[in-house]
Write an enzyme that holds these catalytic residues in place. Structure first.
Site, PDB file in Angstrom:
ATOM      1  N   LYS A 116      -7.454   2.813 -11.021  1.00  0.00           N
ATOM      2  CA  LYS A 116      -6.483   3.059  -9.953  1.00  0.00           C
ATOM      3  C   LYS A 116      -5.102   3.388 -10.532  1.00  0.00           C
ATOM      4  CE  LYS A 116      -8.600  -0.279  -6.771  1.00  0.00           C
ATOM      5  NZ  LYS A 116      -9.462   0.420  -5.850  1.00  0.00           N
ATOM      6  N   GLU A 200       1.570  -2.930  -5.682  1.00  0.00           N
ATOM      7  CA  GLU A 200       1.975  -2.023  -4.607  1.00  0.00           C
ATOM      8  C   GLU A 200       2.731  -2.795  -3.554  1.00  0.00           C
ATOM      9  OE1 GLU A 200      -1.543  -0.301  -2.930  1.00  0.00           O
ATOM     10  OE2 GLU A 200      -1.838   1.061  -4.610  1.00  0.00           O
ATOM     11  N   HIS A 235     -11.033  -6.595   3.378  1.00  0.00           N
ATOM     12  CA  HIS A 235     -10.782  -5.277   2.775  1.00  0.00           C
ATOM     13  C   HIS A 235     -12.052  -4.446   2.671  1.00  0.00           C
ATOM     14  CE1 HIS A 235      -6.757  -6.585   1.996  1.00  0.00           C
ATOM     15  NE2 HIS A 235      -7.169  -7.571   1.213  1.00  0.00           N
ATOM     16  N   ARG A 300     -17.722  10.121  -5.086  1.00  0.00           N
ATOM     17  CA  ARG A 300     -19.149  10.052  -4.717  1.00  0.00           C
ATOM     18  C   ARG A 300     -19.262  10.307  -3.219  1.00  0.00           C
ATOM     19  NH1 ARG A 300     -18.662   5.051  -1.998  1.00  0.00           N
ATOM     20  NH2 ARG A 300     -17.057   3.774  -2.943  1.00  0.00           N
TER      21      ARG A 300
HETATM   22  P1  ADP Z   1     -11.250  -0.724  -3.082  1.00  0.00           P
HETATM   23  O1  ADP Z   1     -11.417  -0.022  -4.377  1.00  0.00           O
HETATM   24  O2  ADP Z   1     -11.669  -2.140  -3.137  1.00  0.00           O
HETATM   25  O3  ADP Z   1     -11.780   0.067  -1.940  1.00  0.00           O
HETATM   26  P2  ADP Z   1      -8.602   0.079  -2.108  1.00  0.00           P
HETATM   27  O4  ADP Z   1      -7.441   0.308  -2.995  1.00  0.00           O
HETATM   28  O5  ADP Z   1      -9.282   1.279  -1.557  1.00  0.00           O
HETATM   29  O6  ADP Z   1      -9.652  -0.824  -2.916  1.00  0.00           O
HETATM   30  O7  ADP Z   1      -8.153  -0.892  -0.927  1.00  0.00           O
HETATM   31  C1  ADP Z   1      -9.091  -1.461  -0.042  1.00  0.00           C
HETATM   32  C2  ADP Z   1      -8.405  -1.853   1.260  1.00  0.00           C
HETATM   33  O8  ADP Z   1      -7.324  -2.770   1.034  1.00  0.00           O
HETATM   34  C3  ADP Z   1      -7.765  -0.711   2.010  1.00  0.00           C
HETATM   35  O9  ADP Z   1      -8.698  -0.037   2.814  1.00  0.00           O
HETATM   36  C4  ADP Z   1      -6.704  -1.406   2.819  1.00  0.00           C
HETATM   37  O10 ADP Z   1      -7.253  -2.017   3.962  1.00  0.00           O
HETATM   38  C5  ADP Z   1      -6.235  -2.510   1.905  1.00  0.00           C
HETATM   39  N1  ADP Z   1      -5.055  -2.098   1.115  1.00  0.00           N
HETATM   40  C6  ADP Z   1      -5.079  -1.431  -0.052  1.00  0.00           C
HETATM   41  N2  ADP Z   1      -3.839  -1.182  -0.486  1.00  0.00           N
HETATM   42  C7  ADP Z   1      -2.989  -1.710   0.407  1.00  0.00           C
HETATM   43  C8  ADP Z   1      -1.541  -1.804   0.512  1.00  0.00           C
HETATM   44  N3  ADP Z   1      -0.741  -1.309  -0.415  1.00  0.00           N
HETATM   45  N4  ADP Z   1      -1.025  -2.423   1.591  1.00  0.00           N
HETATM   46  C9  ADP Z   1      -1.833  -2.957   2.543  1.00  0.00           C
HETATM   47  N5  ADP Z   1      -3.181  -2.918   2.498  1.00  0.00           N
HETATM   48  C10 ADP Z   1      -3.769  -2.301   1.444  1.00  0.00           C
HETATM   49  P1  ADP Z   2     -17.316   3.164   0.780  1.00  0.00           P
HETATM   50  O1  ADP Z   2     -18.389   4.120   0.421  1.00  0.00           O
HETATM   51  O2  ADP Z   2     -16.735   3.422   2.095  1.00  0.00           O
HETATM   52  O3  ADP Z   2     -16.280   2.939  -0.265  1.00  0.00           O
HETATM   53  P2  ADP Z   2     -18.355   0.657   0.025  1.00  0.00           P
HETATM   54  O4  ADP Z   2     -17.291   0.511  -1.011  1.00  0.00           O
HETATM   55  O5  ADP Z   2     -18.672  -0.521   0.854  1.00  0.00           O
HETATM   56  O6  ADP Z   2     -18.008   1.783   1.042  1.00  0.00           O
HETATM   57  O7  ADP Z   2     -19.704   1.264  -0.603  1.00  0.00           O
HETATM   58  C1  ADP Z   2     -20.131   1.051  -1.865  1.00  0.00           C
HETATM   59  C2  ADP Z   2     -20.880  -0.252  -1.916  1.00  0.00           C
HETATM   60  O8  ADP Z   2     -22.172  -0.121  -1.368  1.00  0.00           O
HETATM   61  C3  ADP Z   2     -21.075  -0.721  -3.308  1.00  0.00           C
HETATM   62  O9  ADP Z   2     -20.051  -1.591  -3.658  1.00  0.00           O
HETATM   63  C4  ADP Z   2     -22.405  -1.445  -3.303  1.00  0.00           C
HETATM   64  O10 ADP Z   2     -22.236  -2.859  -3.239  1.00  0.00           O
HETATM   65  C5  ADP Z   2     -23.061  -1.021  -2.031  1.00  0.00           C
HETATM   66  N1  ADP Z   2     -24.328  -0.335  -2.281  1.00  0.00           N
HETATM   67  C6  ADP Z   2     -24.669   0.372  -3.344  1.00  0.00           C
HETATM   68  N2  ADP Z   2     -25.868   0.903  -3.224  1.00  0.00           N
HETATM   69  C7  ADP Z   2     -26.334   0.524  -2.035  1.00  0.00           C
HETATM   70  C8  ADP Z   2     -27.542   0.782  -1.311  1.00  0.00           C
HETATM   71  N3  ADP Z   2     -28.499   1.544  -1.794  1.00  0.00           N
HETATM   72  N4  ADP Z   2     -27.700   0.242  -0.088  1.00  0.00           N
HETATM   73  C9  ADP Z   2     -26.731  -0.510   0.435  1.00  0.00           C
HETATM   74  N5  ADP Z   2     -25.580  -0.771  -0.208  1.00  0.00           N
HETATM   75  C10 ADP Z   2     -25.368  -0.269  -1.420  1.00  0.00           C
END
Ligand code: ADP
Ligand code: ADP
Ligand code: MG
Length: 684
Positions: A116, A200, A235, A300
């Site tokens: 990140k 952040e 989250h 992905r």
């Molecule tokens: P991950 O890799 O676990 O998906 P993200 O960086 O995409 O991590 O953040 C996951 C979630 O956390 C976001 O969808 C949002 O709801 C919350 N989040 C992330 N960054 C912030 C922020 N700076 N302020 C408030 N909420 C945040």
């Molecule tokens: P997004 O695609 O919106 O970021 P997620 O982060 O929840 O949503 O999706 C990825 C997650 O899905 C992975 O962290 C993993 O735990 C889960 N995952 C991976 N492969 C599978 C699968 N075949 N079926 C269900 N869940 C899976």
């Protein structure tokens, strides 16, 4: 186009990819772990290869086994799905080295977006807006504290390698910063093996809006509009929709162009998602005031891609295969259109009323709503399980995804609610009821979306009982009667334990609802009507019980009794209910929601009580009718000892074992409390 691909994943996404491949005439190879030997995704593919033990590290994360399987089966390309190896640049490289096409972006793009902090440095150069914060390499705690103080609280500490909502800590006050930093670093090290963090500004009540992008190897890159994924728990996404409510064409274009710039900056190819966090300033009244900031890019296909497919009418897996095979993107930006509105609900094996704790177990009943798959239809249901399958602790708790499409958000919402009502799962805890409450909550219905929605609406979301207890009991009683009628030619009231009194047949049932004991009495009147009383004393509810039964659409082989759809009227409520019996537990599904009640077999329990160490106790409060024995008498096991009457039904209490009656503790006509000892028996 490829002739054969290997799908390096399991569950719904493996089935999803297989469906498109089949439609395109591409053969598929499944891989599976020990736990998945009988899984749906194995059946969905043309061939399958076993790759190891049940834990992901012993199978779905073992590249060598996966590459060997590809070689052995002659697959030309590997689709990684999401999760597992999908964002592993080393695996992408290893595929290339093995002469296989990795159906995803170049390893360099995965790498650039994998951390990140690093991706933020790149995005800064590409002039993509960033959340105010610190994403430098210097990890000195004192420096990080100074940066947090500069950014201003609350701040969010994020593991640079984090994902899936893990490795994040919100900090409200400067004095809490260092402790939160340590705990975040510990979690990051444990989960991801790297403890670098970034900081952040913590955006208040933000929305999560992400842009689907697609690039090809000919330099084209487009955006397929946005998805709003603001409804989250811990989250993690729960409900996702497209388009984002309140979005304007201008803001969409600005966000779309920023996402394409982000993708181009890393030479992106294939399907990707650029996630933005969107700030809604206090008192904001126009979407143009929404400020968006880059959060991360997921390199992905995303879990929630079907909502984009629904509004564009496209098959994103088809696009992935075409791009990986070297074709150009099928459409240009100006050819892309949004049709209607789509919402996805993630159905998970978990208990929302207990902090969303994941649940495991067998899908004893697994009934889906009427649906179509992989097309732009009103209801789509993507899953990787079948009735009878076990949800094991090894993998993700997501069981299925329900996707609805409508001309308007309102129509999509109504379809989602209806489809959730038709989703009947028995055997383990799921979030289906919770999703219905979320969909019906004022905030979601009115599209007041932000990441705090679940917390704000918690009073309406948790510990809800949408079906009244009398109605659930009435449905269970009606189901029992229907079962009996189906199993016999004679009227059930002429046999079994009906009791005739003053020209009326009465029949007594008992239920448990949590800790509460709920008696129910059914009276069969002169005119042929049924009168049901549920509960006792001031809480009793009495009314005519009227119902008709139709065999439910699909009979479950695992539930004890075939399900019936009952059109039921009781005490002013009218409902269509489907009841599944699992042992003594009646699972009642209605359009309003579901409820469980446990039917207690009174006679069986009378026996239980009687066997306790020679004590013979009253199974229910009532009157002693007679004793069949006297003190000092020698009795044989099973011999009747006493007769009790309760709620106009007689119960015979039989000797649990051979022995001698030593004392009678009551006289005929005495009223006794439940559990009262009636006589003493010395076992032989
Ligand atoms: P991950 O890799 O676990 O998906 P993200 O960086 O995409 O991590 O953040 C996951 C979630 O956390 C976001 O969808 C949002 O709801 C919350 N989040 C992330 N960054 C912030 C922020 N700076 N302020 C408030 N909420 C945040
Ligand atoms: P997004 O695609 O919106 O970021 P997620 O982060 O929840 O949503 O999706 C990825 C997650 O899905 C992975 O962290 C993993 O735990 C889960 N995952 C991976 N492969 C599978 C699968 N075949 N079926 C269900 N869940 C899976
Ligand atoms: Mg994310």
């Amino acid at each position: 186009m490829f002739k054969k691909i290997l799908i390096a994943n399991r569950g719904e996404i493996a089935c999803r990819v297989a469906a498109t491949a089949r439609r395109l005439g591409v053969k598929t190879v499944a891989v599976y772990s020990d736990a998945d030997a009988q899984a749906k995704h194995v059946a969905a593919c043309d061939e399958a290869a076993h790759i190891g033990g049940s834990a992901p590290k012993d199978s779905y994360l073992r590249w060598q086994a996966i590459l060997d399987a590809a070689r052995a089966t002659g697959a030309q390309a590997v689709h990684p799905g999401y999760g597992f190896l999908s964002e592993n640049e080393d695996f992408a490289r290893a595929c290339a080295e093995a002469g296989l096409v990795f159906i995803g972006p170049p390893a360099s793009a995965i790498q650039a977006m994998g951390l990140k902090a690093e991706s933020k440095r790149l995005m800064e150069q590409a002039q993509v807006p960033l959340v105010p914060g610190y994403h430098g390499t210097d990890q000195d705690p004192a420096l990080l504290q100074r940066e947090a103080d500069r950014i201003g609280y609350p701040v969010l500490i994020k593991a640079s390698v984090g994902g899936g909502g893990k490795g994040m800590r919100a900090v409200d006050r400067p004095e809490d910063f260092l402790a939160a930093l340590q705990s975040c670093k510990r979690e990051a090290l444990n989960s991801f093996g790297d403890d670098a963090v970034l900081i952040e500004k913590y955006v208040q009540r933000p929305r999560h809006i992400e842009i689907q992008v697609f690039g090809d190897t000919h330099g084209n890159c487009v955006y397929l509009f946005e998805r709003d994924c603001s409804v989250q728990r811990r989250h993690q996404k729960v409900l996702e929709e497209a388009p984002a409510p309140g979005m304007t064409p201008e803001l969409r274009a600005r966000m779309g162009e920023a996402a394409v710039a982000a993708a181009r900056a890393v030479g992106y190819v294939g399907a990707g998602t650029v996630e933005f966090i969107v700030e809604q300033p206090a008192g904001y009244d126009h979407p143009e005031q929404m400020r968006f900031y880059f959060m991360e890019m997921n390199t992905r296909l995303q879990v929630e891609h079907p909502v984009t497919e629904a509004i564009t009418g496209l098959d994103l897996v088809e696009w992935q295969l075409r791009v990986a095979a070297g074709e150009s993107l099928p459409l240009k930006q100006e050819d892309l259109r949004i049709h209607g509105h789509a919402i996805e609900a993630r159905i998970c094996a978990e208990n929302p009323d207990n902090q969303f704790l994941p649940a495991t177990g067998t899908l004893a009943v697994y009934r889906k709503p009427a649906h179509v798959s992989f097309q732009r239809g009103p209801v789509r249901f993507d899953d990787g399980v079948r009735e009878g399958d076990t949800i094991s602790p090894f993998y993700d708790s997501m069981v299925a995804k329900l996707i609805v499409h409508g001309d308007s958000r309102e129509q999509a919402l109504a379809r989602l609610d209806d489809a959730l009502a038709q989703t009947h799962i028995v055997g383990l805890a799921t979030n289906v009821q919770f999703l219905r409450h979320a969909v019906r909550s004022a905030s979601f219905a009115q599209a007041r979306l932000d990441t705090a929605l679940i917390q704000r609406e918690q009073a309406a979301l948790f510990h809800q009982q949408p079906v009244s207890l009398p109605l659930a009991v009435a449905a269970a009683v009606a189901h029992t009667l229907v079962q009996e009628r189906a199993g016999e030619t004679t009227d059930p009231f002429s046999k079994t334990d009906g009791w005739r009194s003053h020209g009326q047949f009465q029949r007594r049932f008992a239920f448990e609802d949590g800790d509460a004991h709920v008696p129910a009495v059914l009276a069969y009147g002169h005119g042929g009507g049924l009168r049901l009383t549920v509960g006792e004393g001031a809480h009793a509810v009495t009314g005519e019980l009227v119902f008709s039964a139709h065999p439910a659409a699909s009979a479950s082989p695992l539930a004890d009794a075939p399900p019936w759809a009952l059109d039921l009227c009781f005490a002013g409520e009218r409902v269509r209910a489907t009841v599944y019996m699992q042992g003594e537990r009646a699972h009642v599904f209605t359009p309003q929601g579901a409820r469980q009640v446990v039917e207690v077999d009174l006679l069986a329990h009378a026996g239980d009580a009687a066997t306790e160490g020679g004590r013979l106790t009253a199974p229910m409060p009532g009157k002693v009718v007679s004793f069949a024995v006297q003190a000092g008498e020698v009795v044989k096991k099973g011999q009747p000892l006493a007769v009790m009457e309760a709620m106009k039904m007689e119960h015979t209490i039989a000797a649990p074992a051979d022995g001698t009656v030593t004392e009678l503790l009551y006289a005929p006509g005495d009223q006794v409390a439940e559990g009262a000892e009636l006589l003493k028996l010395a076992p032989a």
